[in-house]
Scaffold this active site. Structure first.
Site, PDB file in Angstrom:
ATOM      1  N   GLU A  47       0.838  -1.199   0.000  1.00  0.00           N
ATOM      2  CA  GLU A  47       0.000   0.000   0.000  1.00  0.00           C
ATOM      3  C   GLU A  47       0.877   1.254   0.000  1.00  0.00           C
ATOM      4  O   GLU A  47       1.731   1.414   0.884  1.00  0.00           O
ATOM      5  CB  GLU A  47      -0.903   0.020   1.240  1.00  0.00           C
ATOM      6  CG  GLU A  47      -1.963  -1.053   1.240  1.00  0.00           C
ATOM      7  CD  GLU A  47      -3.022  -0.791   0.178  1.00  0.00           C
ATOM      8  OE1 GLU A  47      -3.467   0.366   0.020  1.00  0.00           O
ATOM      9  OE2 GLU A  47      -3.396  -1.770  -0.504  1.00  0.00           O
ATOM     10  N   GLU A  88      -4.084   1.109   9.860  1.00  0.00           N
ATOM     11  CA  GLU A  88      -3.876   1.009   8.412  1.00  0.00           C
ATOM     12  C   GLU A  88      -4.166  -0.413   7.948  1.00  0.00           C
ATOM     13  O   GLU A  88      -4.762  -0.629   6.886  1.00  0.00           O
ATOM     14  CB  GLU A  88      -2.440   1.416   8.073  1.00  0.00           C
ATOM     15  CG  GLU A  88      -2.190   1.652   6.605  1.00  0.00           C
ATOM     16  CD  GLU A  88      -2.962   2.823   6.017  1.00  0.00           C
ATOM     17  OE1 GLU A  88      -2.974   3.908   6.625  1.00  0.00           O
ATOM     18  OE2 GLU A  88      -3.576   2.649   4.956  1.00  0.00           O
TER      19      GLU A  88
END
Length: 146
Positions: A47, A88
């Site tokens: 990511e 996250e």
């Protein structure tokens, strides 16, 4: 569990299962759980947002060294950063589940993703605010030498 698979509302407190279907216990369970966490970390590194957060953490650590931060300030920053990693990871999991369950654009899917993103933003702001406080404000407020 239904015939079509596990229900989402059932608790999942069963130990990890080896790919062969045999339940793992003891040290094998611990090692399997560790390998799953490592897989999650590898996935999170894919990511871009997480990579940016890692770079920001590195920059903050260099600024802490230059500012002469205390051990407590390093520990507090590390804990905040670990919390951000956890959020996250959860946000990425939410996004993947929503994309899997509802590949079309839906109001519920958009809301779920937006809420996960908001949670991450709150922790990014908490990390940035604390780093700013340690590097700049604490020296102005308390007169510590830089």
């Amino acid at each position: 569990m239904s015939a079509s698979g596990p229900r989402l509302d059932e608790p999942n407190d069963t130990p990890p299962v080896r790919r062969s279907g045999k339940k793992l216990t003891g040290i094998a369970h611990l090692l399997a759980a560790g390998s799953y966490s490592l897989g999650g970390a590898r996935r999170l590194l894919g990511e871009a947002a997480f990579r940016h957060e890692l770079i920001a953490f590195g920059v903050a650590m260099v600024a802490f060294v230059i500012a002469g931060a205390t051990l407590f300030q390093y520990v507090a920053m590390a804990l905040l950063f670990l919390l951000m990693i956890a959020f996250e990871a959860l946000n990425t999991a939410i996004e993947e589940i929503v994309d899997r369950v509802s590949p079309e654009i839906s109001e519920m899917g958009r809301n779920a993703k937006d809420l996960g993103s908001l949670a991450c933003l709150c922790l990014i702001l908490a990390n940035a605010g604390y780093a700013f406080y340690v590097v700049f404000l604490s020296h102005m407020l308390y007169g510590a030498a830089i």
